[in-house]
Design an enzyme around this catalytic site. Structure first.
Site, mmCIF file in Angstrom:
data_model
loop_
_atom_site.group_PDB
_atom_site.id
_atom_site.type_symbol
_atom_site.label_atom_id
_atom_site.label_comp_id
_atom_site.label_asym_id
_atom_site.label_seq_id
_atom_site.Cartn_x
_atom_site.Cartn_y
_atom_site.Cartn_z
ATOM 1 N N GLY A 36 53.432 64.193 38.098
ATOM 2 C CA GLY A 36 54.900 64.239 38.112
ATOM 3 C C GLY A 36 55.456 62.834 38.283
ATOM 4 O O GLY A 36 56.364 62.408 37.560
ATOM 5 N N HIS A 37 54.886 62.089 39.240
ATOM 6 C CA HIS A 37 55.318 60.697 39.444
ATOM 7 C C HIS A 37 55.022 59.859 38.192
ATOM 8 O O HIS A 37 55.844 59.046 37.772
ATOM 9 C CB HIS A 37 54.563 60.065 40.620
ATOM 10 C CG HIS A 37 54.827 60.692 41.957
ATOM 11 N ND1 HIS A 37 53.871 61.375 42.666
ATOM 12 C CD2 HIS A 37 55.951 60.732 42.716
ATOM 13 C CE1 HIS A 37 54.378 61.792 43.818
ATOM 14 N NE2 HIS A 37 55.644 61.431 43.871
ATOM 15 N N GLN A 61 64.150 59.627 56.607
ATOM 16 C CA GLN A 61 64.522 60.856 55.900
ATOM 17 C C GLN A 61 63.740 62.077 56.391
ATOM 18 O O GLN A 61 63.919 63.178 55.877
ATOM 19 C CB GLN A 61 64.385 60.677 54.392
ATOM 20 C CG GLN A 61 62.956 60.641 53.875
ATOM 21 C CD GLN A 61 62.910 60.283 52.408
ATOM 22 O OE1 GLN A 61 63.264 59.172 52.017
ATOM 23 N NE2 GLN A 61 62.509 61.230 51.569
#
Ligand code: AMP
Length: 280
Positions: A36-37, A61
Protein backbone atom coordinates in the site's frame (compact mmCIF):
# COMPACT_ATOMS: atom_id res chain seq x y z
CA UNK A 1 18.55 6.33 -2.46
CA UNK A 2 19.86 8.81 0.08
CA UNK A 3 18.95 8.13 3.71
CA UNK A 4 18.75 11.35 5.70
CA UNK A 5 18.03 11.94 9.38
CA UNK A 6 18.42 15.72 9.81
CA UNK A 7 16.09 18.43 8.50
CA UNK A 8 18.95 20.79 7.49
CA UNK A 9 20.60 18.01 5.47
CA UNK A 10 17.27 17.15 3.82
CA UNK A 11 16.65 20.79 2.89
CA UNK A 12 20.18 21.10 1.47
CA UNK A 13 19.71 18.01 -0.72
CA UNK A 14 16.23 19.07 -1.91
CA UNK A 15 17.39 22.63 -2.62
CA UNK A 16 19.72 21.28 -5.31
CA UNK A 17 16.81 19.43 -7.01
CA UNK A 18 14.56 22.50 -6.77
CA UNK A 19 17.26 24.66 -8.38
CA UNK A 20 17.16 22.24 -11.31
CA UNK A 21 13.38 22.91 -11.49
CA UNK A 22 12.62 19.31 -10.48
CA UNK A 23 9.24 18.62 -8.93
CA UNK A 24 9.21 16.97 -5.51
CA UNK A 25 6.68 14.29 -4.55
CA UNK A 26 6.34 13.37 -0.88
CA UNK A 27 5.00 10.22 0.82
CA UNK A 28 4.83 10.47 4.63
CA UNK A 29 4.63 7.12 6.45
CA UNK A 30 5.16 5.53 9.84
CA UNK A 31 7.17 2.65 8.36
CA UNK A 32 6.58 -1.12 8.58
CA UNK A 33 6.02 -0.66 4.89
CA UNK A 34 3.80 -2.81 2.69
CA UNK A 35 2.62 -2.62 -0.91
CA UNK A 36 0.00 0.00 0.00
CA UNK A 37 2.83 2.38 0.91
CA UNK A 38 4.79 1.37 -2.19
CA UNK A 39 1.75 2.19 -4.38
CA UNK A 40 2.04 5.77 -3.07
CA UNK A 41 5.75 5.85 -3.99
CA UNK A 42 4.80 4.62 -7.48
CA UNK A 43 2.12 7.32 -7.80
CA UNK A 44 4.66 9.96 -6.78
CA UNK A 45 7.25 8.65 -9.23
CA UNK A 46 4.69 8.85 -12.04
CA UNK A 47 3.85 12.48 -11.30
CA UNK A 48 7.05 13.98 -9.90
CA UNK A 49 10.78 14.08 -10.75
CA UNK A 50 12.02 13.34 -7.24
CA UNK A 51 10.27 11.20 -4.60
CA UNK A 52 10.86 11.67 -0.87
CA UNK A 53 9.47 9.17 1.63
CA UNK A 54 9.51 9.81 5.36
CA UNK A 55 9.37 7.19 8.08
CA UNK A 56 8.49 8.59 11.46
CA UNK A 57 6.31 7.02 14.13
CA UNK A 58 4.77 10.24 15.39
CA UNK A 59 4.17 10.06 19.15
CA UNK A 60 1.73 13.00 19.25
CA UNK A 61 -0.89 11.21 17.15
CA UNK A 62 -1.13 8.17 19.43
CA UNK A 63 -3.84 8.58 22.04
CA UNK A 64 -3.09 5.06 23.30
CA UNK A 65 0.44 4.61 24.70
CA UNK A 66 0.31 0.83 24.26
CA UNK A 67 -0.54 1.27 20.58
CA UNK A 68 2.58 3.46 20.20
CA UNK A 69 4.78 0.97 22.07
CA UNK A 70 3.65 -1.99 19.99
CA UNK A 71 3.69 -0.13 16.65
CA UNK A 72 5.85 -2.33 14.35
CA UNK A 73 9.32 -1.16 13.28
CA UNK A 74 11.14 -2.80 10.38
CA UNK A 75 13.69 -0.17 9.24
CA UNK A 76 16.04 -2.48 7.26
CA UNK A 77 13.21 -4.09 5.32
CA UNK A 78 11.64 -0.66 4.74
CA UNK A 79 14.77 0.87 3.23
CA UNK A 80 15.23 -2.16 0.99
CA UNK A 81 11.61 -1.93 -0.23
CA UNK A 82 12.02 1.79 -0.92
CA UNK A 83 15.33 1.28 -2.70
CA UNK A 84 13.74 -1.39 -4.91
CA UNK A 85 10.85 1.00 -5.62
CA UNK A 86 13.40 3.61 -6.82
CA UNK A 87 12.56 6.10 -4.10
CA UNK A 88 15.10 8.95 -4.21
CA UNK A 89 15.27 10.13 -0.61
CA UNK A 90 14.32 8.43 2.65
CA UNK A 91 13.93 10.82 5.58
CA UNK A 92 14.08 9.01 8.94
CA UNK A 93 14.35 11.56 11.74
CA UNK A 94 14.51 10.88 15.48
CA UNK A 95 11.75 12.23 17.73
CA UNK A 96 14.10 14.99 19.05
CA UNK A 97 14.67 16.20 15.47
CA UNK A 98 10.96 16.67 14.78
CA UNK A 99 10.09 17.87 18.30
CA UNK A 100 13.05 19.90 19.65
CA UNK A 101 10.36 21.54 21.79
CA UNK A 102 6.90 20.17 22.59
CA UNK A 103 4.44 21.17 19.87
CA UNK A 104 1.77 23.24 21.60
CA UNK A 105 -0.24 24.03 18.48
CA UNK A 106 -3.93 23.18 18.46
CA UNK A 107 -5.72 22.80 15.15
CA UNK A 108 -9.43 22.95 14.50
CA UNK A 109 -10.90 21.33 11.41
CA UNK A 110 -14.54 21.85 12.26
CA UNK A 111 -16.49 18.61 12.41
CA UNK A 112 -13.96 16.61 10.35
CA UNK A 113 -11.60 15.97 13.27
CA UNK A 114 -14.28 15.57 15.93
CA UNK A 115 -16.34 12.67 14.61
CA UNK A 116 -15.51 8.97 14.05
CA UNK A 117 -11.73 8.50 14.48
CA UNK A 118 -11.55 12.02 15.90
CA UNK A 119 -14.02 11.02 18.61
CA UNK A 120 -12.64 7.55 19.33
CA UNK A 121 -9.01 8.73 19.22
CA UNK A 122 -9.00 12.12 21.01
CA UNK A 123 -6.09 14.29 19.89
CA UNK A 124 -5.20 11.96 17.02
CA UNK A 125 -5.86 14.38 14.18
CA UNK A 126 -4.22 17.24 16.05
CA UNK A 127 -1.09 15.09 16.23
CA UNK A 128 -1.42 14.26 12.53
CA UNK A 129 -1.71 17.97 11.69
CA UNK A 130 1.33 18.77 13.86
CA UNK A 131 3.61 16.22 12.21
CA UNK A 132 2.32 16.63 8.65
CA UNK A 133 2.78 20.42 8.84
CA UNK A 134 6.32 19.99 10.24
CA UNK A 135 7.17 17.50 7.48
CA UNK A 136 5.65 19.79 4.84
CA UNK A 137 7.80 22.69 6.11
CA UNK A 138 10.89 20.46 5.98
CA UNK A 139 10.27 18.95 2.52
CA UNK A 140 8.25 21.72 0.80
CA UNK A 141 6.97 19.22 -1.78
CA UNK A 142 4.93 20.13 -4.86
CA UNK A 143 2.65 17.15 -4.32
CA UNK A 144 2.00 14.88 -1.35
CA UNK A 145 0.47 11.41 -1.65
CA UNK A 146 -1.87 9.90 0.94
CA UNK A 147 -3.87 6.66 1.02
CA UNK A 148 -7.68 6.80 0.91
CA UNK A 149 -7.61 4.03 3.51
CA UNK A 150 -7.27 6.89 6.00
CA UNK A 151 -10.30 8.68 4.54
CA UNK A 152 -10.66 11.18 7.39
CA UNK A 153 -6.91 11.88 7.42
CA UNK A 154 -7.06 12.92 3.76
CA UNK A 155 -9.84 15.40 4.59
CA UNK A 156 -7.82 16.76 7.52
CA UNK A 157 -4.64 17.16 5.46
CA UNK A 158 -6.52 18.86 2.59
CA UNK A 159 -7.99 21.30 5.11
CA UNK A 160 -4.56 21.77 6.77
CA UNK A 161 -2.82 22.95 3.58
CA UNK A 162 -5.67 25.40 2.99
CA UNK A 163 -5.50 26.76 6.55
CA UNK A 164 -1.72 27.18 6.32
CA UNK A 165 -1.76 28.45 2.69
CA UNK A 166 0.75 25.79 1.71
CA UNK A 167 1.16 25.43 -2.08
CA UNK A 168 1.05 21.62 -1.92
CA UNK A 169 -1.31 19.45 -3.95
CA UNK A 170 -2.75 16.60 -1.87
CA UNK A 171 -3.37 13.45 -3.87
CA UNK A 172 -5.53 10.64 -2.48
CA UNK A 173 -4.58 7.18 -3.78
CA UNK A 174 -6.70 3.99 -3.83
CA UNK A 175 -6.64 1.39 -1.03
CA UNK A 176 -4.46 -1.65 -1.68
CA UNK A 177 -5.86 -4.92 -0.32
CA UNK A 178 -4.64 -8.41 0.54
CA UNK A 179 -5.98 -11.36 -1.51
CA UNK A 180 -8.87 -11.87 0.92
CA UNK A 181 -9.84 -8.20 0.68
CA UNK A 182 -8.38 -7.00 3.99
CA UNK A 183 -6.95 -3.49 3.52
CA UNK A 184 -3.15 -3.61 3.80
CA UNK A 185 -1.98 -2.08 7.05
CA UNK A 186 1.20 -2.10 9.12
CA UNK A 187 -0.99 -3.23 12.02
CA UNK A 188 -2.02 -6.44 10.18
CA UNK A 189 1.33 -7.99 11.11
CA UNK A 190 0.38 -7.66 14.79
CA UNK A 191 -2.65 -9.95 14.37
CA UNK A 192 -2.41 -13.55 15.59
CA UNK A 193 -3.28 -16.16 12.95
CA UNK A 194 -6.73 -16.57 14.50
CA UNK A 195 -7.29 -12.80 14.48
CA UNK A 196 -5.98 -12.50 10.92
CA UNK A 197 -8.62 -15.01 9.73
CA UNK A 198 -11.29 -13.23 11.78
CA UNK A 199 -10.27 -9.85 10.26
CA UNK A 200 -11.67 -10.98 6.89
CA UNK A 201 -15.08 -9.96 8.18
CA UNK A 202 -14.17 -6.28 7.73
CA UNK A 203 -13.89 -6.29 3.92
CA UNK A 204 -16.87 -8.68 3.82
CA UNK A 205 -18.95 -6.10 5.71
CA UNK A 206 -17.80 -3.37 3.33
CA UNK A 207 -18.70 -5.42 0.24
CA UNK A 208 -22.00 -6.39 1.85
CA UNK A 209 -23.15 -2.76 1.96
CA UNK A 210 -23.77 -2.52 -1.79
CA UNK A 211 -25.35 -5.98 -1.89
CA UNK A 212 -27.76 -5.16 0.94
CA UNK A 213 -28.58 -1.76 -0.54
CA UNK A 214 -29.38 -3.41 -3.89
CA UNK A 215 -31.63 -5.87 -2.02
CA UNK A 216 -33.62 -2.91 -0.75
CA UNK A 217 -32.33 -2.70 2.83
CA UNK A 218 -32.38 0.65 4.59
CA UNK A 219 -29.32 2.30 6.13
CA UNK A 220 -30.43 1.44 9.67
CA UNK A 221 -31.10 -2.21 8.71
CA UNK A 222 -27.57 -2.53 7.31
CA UNK A 223 -26.10 -1.00 10.47
CA UNK A 224 -28.20 -3.32 12.64
CA UNK A 225 -27.09 -6.39 10.62
CA UNK A 226 -23.43 -5.36 10.95
CA UNK A 227 -23.68 -4.91 14.71
CA UNK A 228 -25.39 -8.29 15.02
CA UNK A 229 -22.75 -10.01 12.87
CA UNK A 230 -19.87 -8.58 14.93
CA UNK A 231 -21.53 -9.36 18.27
CA UNK A 232 -21.33 -13.09 17.46
CA UNK A 233 -17.57 -13.23 18.09
CA UNK A 234 -15.96 -11.70 21.19
CA UNK A 235 -12.75 -10.99 19.23
CA UNK A 236 -14.53 -8.02 17.64
CA UNK A 237 -15.15 -4.68 19.31
CA UNK A 238 -16.75 -2.17 16.99
CA UNK A 239 -15.84 1.50 17.42
CA UNK A 240 -18.03 2.66 14.57
CA UNK A 241 -19.68 1.60 11.35
CA UNK A 242 -21.38 4.44 9.51
CA UNK A 243 -22.56 5.47 6.11
CA UNK A 244 -21.75 9.03 5.14
CA UNK A 245 -22.14 11.42 2.25
CA UNK A 246 -18.78 11.06 0.46
CA UNK A 247 -18.71 14.76 -0.45
CA UNK A 248 -19.91 16.49 2.74
CA UNK A 249 -18.84 13.67 5.10
CA UNK A 250 -22.18 13.99 6.92
CA UNK A 251 -23.51 10.74 8.34
CA UNK A 252 -26.59 9.55 6.47
CA UNK A 253 -29.63 7.76 7.85
CA UNK A 254 -31.51 7.54 4.56
CA UNK A 255 -30.31 6.68 1.04
CA UNK A 256 -31.90 9.92 -0.26
CA UNK A 257 -29.35 11.98 1.67
CA UNK A 258 -26.52 11.42 -0.84
CA UNK A 259 -25.65 10.18 -4.29
CA UNK A 260 -22.04 9.32 -3.42
CA UNK A 261 -21.67 7.34 -0.24
CA UNK A 262 -18.79 6.14 1.84
CA UNK A 263 -19.06 3.32 4.35
CA UNK A 264 -16.51 3.67 7.16
CA UNK A 265 -15.59 1.17 9.83
CA UNK A 266 -13.20 1.00 12.78
CA UNK A 267 -13.17 -2.30 14.61
CA UNK A 268 -10.85 -4.00 17.05
CA UNK A 269 -9.91 -7.56 16.21
CA UNK A 270 -8.39 -8.72 19.49
CA UNK A 271 -6.17 -5.84 20.62
CA UNK A 272 -5.59 -4.48 17.13
CA UNK A 273 -7.74 -1.67 15.79
CA UNK A 274 -8.36 -1.84 12.06
CA UNK A 275 -10.06 0.73 9.82
CA UNK A 276 -11.49 0.47 6.34
CA UNK A 277 -13.79 2.33 4.01
CA UNK A 278 -15.45 1.90 0.65
CA UNK A 279 -16.81 4.65 -1.57
CA UNK A 280 -19.73 3.76 -3.80
P1 AMP B 1 0.92 4.88 7.78
O1 AMP B 1 2.32 4.38 7.67
O2 AMP B 1 -0.06 3.88 8.27
O3 AMP B 1 0.83 6.21 8.49
O4 AMP B 1 0.47 5.20 6.28
C1 AMP B 1 1.20 6.05 5.46
C2 AMP B 1 0.39 6.34 4.23
O5 AMP B 1 0.13 5.12 3.54
C3 AMP B 1 -0.96 6.98 4.57
O6 AMP B 1 -1.25 7.98 3.62
C4 AMP B 1 -1.90 5.81 4.43
O7 AMP B 1 -3.22 6.19 4.11
C5 AMP B 1 -1.27 5.03 3.29
N1 AMP B 1 -1.71 3.65 3.31
C6 AMP B 1 -1.75 2.80 4.38
N2 AMP B 1 -2.30 1.64 4.03
C7 AMP B 1 -2.64 1.73 2.72
C8 AMP B 1 -3.25 0.84 1.79
N3 AMP B 1 -3.66 -0.37 2.14
N4 AMP B 1 -3.43 1.28 0.52
C9 AMP B 1 -3.03 2.53 0.15
N5 AMP B 1 -2.43 3.41 0.99
C10 AMP B 1 -2.24 3.02 2.25
Amino acid sequence: MQIITKITHLQHVLEAFKKQKKTIGFVPTMGALHNGHISLIEASKKECDVTVCSIFVNPTQFNDKKDLERYPKTPEKDSLLLKNADCDVLFMPEVAEMYPEPDTRTFDFGTIDKILDGMFRPGHFNGVAQIVSKLFYAVEPHKAFFGSKDFQQVLVVKNLVKQLNLPIEIIACPILRENDGLAMSSRNMLLTSEERIAAKIIPEIMLGVTKQKNNGLSVSEIIKNTNLLLSKNSLYKLDYFVLANAITFEEITDWNQATNYVALIACFVGKIRLIDNVEF
